[in-house]
Design a protein around this motif. Structure first.
Motif, short mmCIF file in Angstrom:
data_model
loop_
_atom_site.label_atom_id
_atom_site.label_comp_id
_atom_site.label_asym_id
_atom_site.label_seq_id
_atom_site.Cartn_x
_atom_site.Cartn_y
_atom_site.Cartn_z
N THR A 1 75.90 61.15 68.04
CA THR A 1 75.97 59.75 67.08
C THR A 1 77.04 59.11 67.54
O THR A 1 76.78 57.92 67.83
N VAL B 1 72.25 76.56 63.21
CA VAL B 1 72.36 75.07 62.52
C VAL B 1 73.76 74.60 62.44
O VAL B 1 73.51 73.33 63.59
N GLN B 2 74.76 75.09 62.61
CA GLN B 2 75.59 74.47 63.40
C GLN B 2 75.79 73.64 64.93
O GLN B 2 76.43 73.11 64.98
N GLU B 3 75.68 74.70 65.48
CA GLU B 3 75.39 73.90 66.80
C GLU B 3 74.41 73.01 67.27
O GLU B 3 74.92 72.03 67.60
N ARG B 4 73.23 72.84 66.72
CA ARG B 4 73.02 71.84 66.17
C ARG B 4 73.11 70.50 65.79
O ARG B 4 73.60 69.26 65.96
N TYR B 5 73.79 70.98 64.36
CA TYR B 5 74.87 69.69 63.61
C TYR B 5 75.97 68.91 64.78
O TYR B 5 76.08 68.19 64.46
N GLN B 6 77.13 70.36 65.41
CA GLN B 6 77.99 69.88 66.31
C GLN B 6 77.14 68.59 66.86
O GLN B 6 78.01 67.82 67.74
N SER B 7 76.14 69.34 67.98
CA SER B 7 75.25 68.08 69.31
C SER B 7 74.83 67.04 68.24
O SER B 7 74.80 66.33 69.35
N LEU B 8 74.24 66.91 67.67
CA LEU B 8 74.45 65.49 67.11
C LEU B 8 75.29 64.38 66.86
O LEU B 8 75.05 63.41 66.25
N GLU B 9 75.87 65.23 66.25
CA GLU B 9 77.87 65.15 65.55
C GLU B 9 78.43 64.00 66.80
O GLU B 9 78.56 62.76 67.12
#
Length: 199
Positions: free
Chosen positions: A20, A9-17
């Motif tokens: 963006t 989840v953290q990895e996906r959040y970072q890639s989403l950030e």
């Protein structure tokens, strides 16, 4: 297993950030922003069943009373006439406004966004597109996000009236699709009338 899922989840959040930030950076450039607006508009044209070269044309240069003009999209209406659409839109103040937690700062940026929308409408009005077209006496300014218009109207309740005075119609994807489907319906009715006459 839980630790692995949290790490994912953290990895996906970072890639989403990162994505963006890349999107915001791209939209900060006027040319890229215009291209993105055109892509959104072309998707709506396809969704409405309109075909390039038959029902609409892209970036067609024409001469008006104040020199050359080039709307992003020219939609041909059944029976004659054109609807001119410009897909360039203000974004910077809006993006900054929605990114801040301070309500006073947010309001200031959204008021600036509303002023930017009105300023863009004034630019379109000054181009006098309708002088060089068989069109209704207005030009459509396409805003590819519903929130671009709603945020501007929240900051300036008279914005629509002020743009109408300049013969500029603000259209979001919802209203743009309704307009394009109306044009498509007109073509269908014209085809049915032609077929009935031939029969």
């Amino acid at each position: 297993t839980l630790a692995t899922q949290i790490a994912a989840v953290q990895e996906r959040y970072q890639s989403l950030e990162v994505a963006t930030k890349q999107l915001a950076s791209a939209l900060a450039r006027g040319q890229t922003r215009g291209q993105w607006g055109e892509m959104q508009l072309e998707g709506l044209l396809a969704h409405a069943g309109l075909l390039e070269g038959t029902h609409y044309r892209r970036q067609e240069s024409r001469s008006g009373s104040d020199g050359g003009t080039r709307p992003d999209i020219v939609v041909t209406m059944p029976g004659g006439g054109e609807i001119l659409v410009d897909a360039k839109f203000p974004f910077d103040a809006y993006w900054t406004g929605i990114g801040t937690d301070d309500p006073v700062e947010r309001d200031a940026h959204l008021r600036k966004h509303a002023a930017d929308v009105l300023s863009r409408a004034k630019e379109l009005s000054a181009k006098r597109y309708s002088d060089a077209a068989l069109s209704p006496d207005f030009v459509v300014m396409f805003l590819p996000l519903e929130s671009l218009l709603s945020a501007a109207l929240e900051a300036d309740g008279l914005l629509l009236e002020r743009t109408f005075e300049r013969r500029v119609v603000l259209a979001t994807p919802t209203t743009m699709l309704a307009l394009l489907r109306t044009v498509s319906f007109g073509y269908q009715r014209a085809l049915m009338a032609d077929n009935a006459e031939e029969i």
